[in-house]
Design an enzyme around this catalytic site. Structure first.
Site, PDB file in Angstrom:
ATOM      1  N   PRO A 140       0.847  -1.202   0.000  1.00  0.00           N
ATOM      2  CA  PRO A 140       0.000   0.000   0.000  1.00  0.00           C
ATOM      3  C   PRO A 140       0.888   1.260   0.000  1.00  0.00           C
ATOM      4  O   PRO A 140       1.877   1.309   0.729  1.00  0.00           O
ATOM      5  CB  PRO A 140      -0.789  -0.130   1.320  1.00  0.00           C
ATOM      6  CG  PRO A 140      -0.021  -1.101   2.159  1.00  0.00           C
ATOM      7  CD  PRO A 140       0.746  -1.985   1.231  1.00  0.00           C
ATOM      8  N   HIS A 141       0.542   2.225  -0.819  1.00  0.00           N
ATOM      9  CA  HIS A 141       1.439   3.375  -0.983  1.00  0.00           C
ATOM     10  C   HIS A 141       0.661   4.618  -1.396  1.00  0.00           C
ATOM     11  O   HIS A 141      -0.361   4.497  -2.091  1.00  0.00           O
ATOM     12  CB  HIS A 141       2.495   3.065  -2.054  1.00  0.00           C
ATOM     13  CG  HIS A 141       1.875   2.673  -3.356  1.00  0.00           C
ATOM     14  ND1 HIS A 141       1.601   1.355  -3.671  1.00  0.00           N
ATOM     15  CD2 HIS A 141       1.459   3.411  -4.417  1.00  0.00           C
ATOM     16  CE1 HIS A 141       1.055   1.326  -4.881  1.00  0.00           C
ATOM     17  NE2 HIS A 141       0.955   2.554  -5.345  1.00  0.00           N
ATOM     18  N   VAL A 142       1.147   5.751  -0.974  1.00  0.00           N
ATOM     19  CA  VAL A 142       0.603   7.034  -1.456  1.00  0.00           C
ATOM     20  C   VAL A 142       1.713   8.075  -1.453  1.00  0.00           C
ATOM     21  O   VAL A 142       2.685   7.952  -0.707  1.00  0.00           O
ATOM     22  CB  VAL A 142      -0.541   7.591  -0.572  1.00  0.00           C
ATOM     23  CG1 VAL A 142      -1.821   6.827  -0.764  1.00  0.00           C
ATOM     24  CG2 VAL A 142      -0.136   7.660   0.883  1.00  0.00           C
TER      25      VAL A 142
END
Lengths: 155, 577
Positions: free
Chosen positions: A70-72
């Site tokens: 998960p990444h932002v």
């Protein structure tokens, strides 16, 4: 992180490795978000958490083979923060191969880090595909051992 | 007139007022400096060249005439090397270079060093002129005065050019020519720096008034009575144009050869002017008139005091001594020697024409005046100011017609290869004008006219995978993509460079989506001009801008790519040319 050769190993540290409590995808994400938000590089933990869930809604970041990333990249993050969660019990993460996820690499980045961001993602994907690495990571007794395995395998 | 226009007008008036005051200050300082420089030069010359060397007397001291220019070169070379290397050489080139390439910035110490070194060079017999030093001294005064009234760097070239005009205008008693000279000397082709004309006029008027109040009004030379009243005289004047053009070419080439030889000479820089001085002295001890400014010779030429033989000898000797003096790096200008060379060539042609065509009632002195103008117009690529300068120098405006003919013909024949290397071909090549010119063209093009992707714009949703984005990128000619959320509102932009970088990475085609790849975007009204777009691109570092309408800035209606700006600019230039 400055542009130039990518030093992935410098982004891992012991305090950001955690054994996740048994639970579902949402619980795992919240636990990791909370740890990530403790970093001084994350100015707004709530905004970060919201962005992680929004991103997950678009397409699952479960890339298969038991791993999710998960990444932002958002304005309220100053620089890279990577938090790793281990779930020996496996979590249903809507991964593309449908298998439960045992390793979660959560990445927070600044919205200005456009060019390095995909390099970091690609480097983690490559790292995790190293033969035998997953088993070693799951077997590592202490966070320090876990980081040592990661650093050893870093490109 | 609305309030905004009124405020703009008041601001503009205030800026003009400040510039005018600045030019008055520069003019006053330059005029005063000319007085000091003249006094210094005359004192050194009186003591050394005229005193020890008995330069203008029938029995000159040839030994002193041999060594004095060398001593002067040594002192001048040492002072320049020690305190201001940019003060070495002619001066005009340094001033023009500072104008074009250093924002009109001249160090405050330069005028002082130049004044002393030029006075020493000329006063000891170095063959050079006062214009170059005064151009640099005046330019230095203009540049140094500018910050005291808080002129920005961008505006500094104007005060600097005003200082150049003031120096030349005062020293040559030619305020009009000085002002035009500052505007014309900057370019090799027939081009004028119109922005500097008004400041130059003011500074030049003030400098001349200050200088002439102390040393006296009136022209430098007395050349009354010369007239042009027979059109047939234009034929020998045309021949004069040919002769001065050839003379200017020879002088320019000789000077360059000598300069290059001195550059290669394995000697410390400060010693080279001493060697140049000794070489000039070796000629000057036999032909004393080839030394110094040669200022006094022109009056003799007007008065018909010289024979053809003397004038030929003077031209050859003066060209060589000047090349040695200036080419070695001594401090001195090229205008003074050019006037002497042109005047001498004019005298030769005048005397020959007088003998060949007695019916034309030619006065050789008139040819001296016109020859001075023609030679410098050709050598320095500034025909307009030279025509006027020679008229103001001599106080004779009756010879404007032959001066115009000779200056323009000689200028065309030499075809813009002159003595000033720092001149740029034209304003088109000037670094300081580049932004204005680009801006002027870009301002005339609307974004709507330049952008290709308006009706067929491809947008990508935040969830689109990198795999699909690469497919779009390779199958369309759109190089950047607006990214929108589920409601169609803009959230970012993906540029071609982002996709190319992602292409190089393996294993992320399904992990990375448009939202991950997008960078912060910048929108611009589709009705804006390309100038607005380029400014926005420069400020943000983006290669592409998303086009929107004033009604809804969240909906993309097009994209402006960097290369579309270049294409539109090229098309507009082609249309205009």
């Amino acid at each position: 992180m400055k542009s130039g050769p990518l030093d992935l190993s410098s982004l891992f540290h012991e305090g950001a490795v955690v054994d996740l409590r048994p639970g579902d995808k949402e619980g795992a994400l919240r636990e990791l978000c909370a740890i990530t938000a403790e970093s001084p590089r994350v100015r707004d933990g709530a905004a970060f958490c919201r962005a992680i869930f929004e991103r997950e809604k678009l397409v699952s970041t479960g890339i298969g083979i038991g791993v999710a990333i998960p990444h932002v990249k958002i304005p309220s993050v100053e620089d890279y923060v990577i938090t790793v969660g281990r779930a020996a019990h496996g979590i249903d993460f809507d991964a593309i191969d449908g298998l439960p996820v045992r390793l979660i690499f959560m990445i927070a980045a600044s919205d200005q880090q456009t060019s390095e961001f995909v390099r970091v993602l690609a480097a983690i994907v490559k790292l995790i595909k190293t033969p035998g690495i997953q088993a070693r990571l799951l077997e590592a007794a202490m966070p320090a051992d876990f980081c040592a395995v990661l650093r050893e395998a870093c490109p | 007139m609305n309030t905004r226009q009124l405020v703009a007008q008041i601001r503009s008036s205030s800026a003009t007022g400040r510039l005018l005051i600045l030019c008055v200050v520069i003019g006053a300082l330059a005029g005063g400096t000319c007085v000091v420089f003249s006094w210094l030069l005359e004192t050194v010359q009186h003591l050394l060249l005229d005193g020890l060397g008995r330069h203008r007397e029938a029995d000159p001291n040839r030994l002193w005439l041999f060594v004095l220019p060398g001593i002067g070169g040594l002192v001048s070379g040492y002072l320049c090397t020690r305190f201001a290397p940019e003060a070495a050489g002619p001066g005009t080139d340094a001033a023009v270079d500072a104008y074009h390439h250093h924002g009109g910035r001249v160090r405050t110490r330069v005028p002082f060093v130049k004044m002393v070194t030029a006075a020493v060079t000329l006063g000891t017999g170095g063959s050079a002129g006062r214009e170059g030093p005064l151009t640099q001294i005046g330019g230095g005064i203009g540049s140094s005065s500018a910050p005291r009234v808080k002129r920005s760097d961008q505006k500094r070239p104007n005060p600097m050019a005003a200082g150049m005009a003031a120096g030349v205008g005062a020293m040559f008693h030619a305020p009009l020519a000085g002002a035009l000279f500052a505007a014309e000397i900057l370019y090799r082709e027939m081009d004028l720096e119109h922005e500097v004309i008004v400041p130059s006029f003011i500074a030049s008027i003030i400098a001349y008034s200050v200088y002439a109040s102390i040393v006296g009004f009136g022209p430098v030379y007395a050349a009354p009575g010369f007239r042009f009243d027979d059109p047939l005289q234009l034929f020998p004047y045309a021949v004069l144009a040919l002769v001065v053009a050839a003379g200017a070419t020879v002088f320019t080439r000789l000077w360059r050869v000598v300069r290059d030889a001195f550059k290669r000479m394995p000697l410390p820089v400060f010693l080279k002017p001493a060697v140049g001085g000794l070489l000039a002295g070796s000629i000057g001890c036999f032909i004393p008139d080839a030394l110094g400014t040669g200022h006094h010779l022109l009056q003799g030429a007007f008065d018909g005091a010289f024979t053809i033989r003397f004038l030929v000898l003077l031209v050859v000797a003066k060209m060589i001594t000047t090349s040695f003096t200036i080419g070695s790096g001594a401090s001195g200008g090229k205008l003074g020697p050019s006037l002497v060379l042109g005047g001498s060539l004019g005298g030769i042609v005048g005397l020959v024409a007088k003998d060949l065509f007695p019916a034309l009632e030619i006065e050789a002195g008139a040819f001296v005046v016109v020859g001075m103008a023609g030679f410098f117009a050709a050598a320095a690529n500034c025909p307009i100011s030279t025509i006027i300068m020679v008229s103001e120098l001599t106080g004779n405006y009756q010879l404007l017609v032959p001066s115009m003919l000779v200056c323009v013909l000689a200028y065309l024949m030499v075809s813009r290869h002159g003595i000033y290397d720092a001149q740029l071909p034209s304003r088109l090549e000037a670094p300081s004008k580049m932004g204005n010119m680009l801006g002027a063209v870009l301002k005339t093009i609307s974004i709507r006219e330049a952008a290709n992707h308006t009706r067929d714009l491809i947008v990508v949703t935040e969830a689109m995978s990198l795999r699909d984005i690469i497919g779009l990128y390779t199958s369309s000619d759109q190089l950047a993509f607006p990214v929108v959320d589920g409601t169609g509102s803009l959230t970012g932009m993906i540029e071609g460079r982002d996709i190319r970088r992602a292409l190089a990475e393996e294993g992320i085609a399904d992990l990375v989506v448009a939202r991950d790849l997008a960078r912060p975007h910048e929108v611009i009204d589709i009705e804006s001009t390309l100038l607005d777009a380029v400014q926005r691109m420069t400020l943000t570092g983006l290669e592409d801008l998303i086009l929107v309408t004033q009604e809804d800035v969240t909906r993309p209606v097009g994209i402006l790519e960097h290369q579309e700006v270049l294409h539109a600019y090229d098309r507009k230039l082609m249309e205009k040319t």
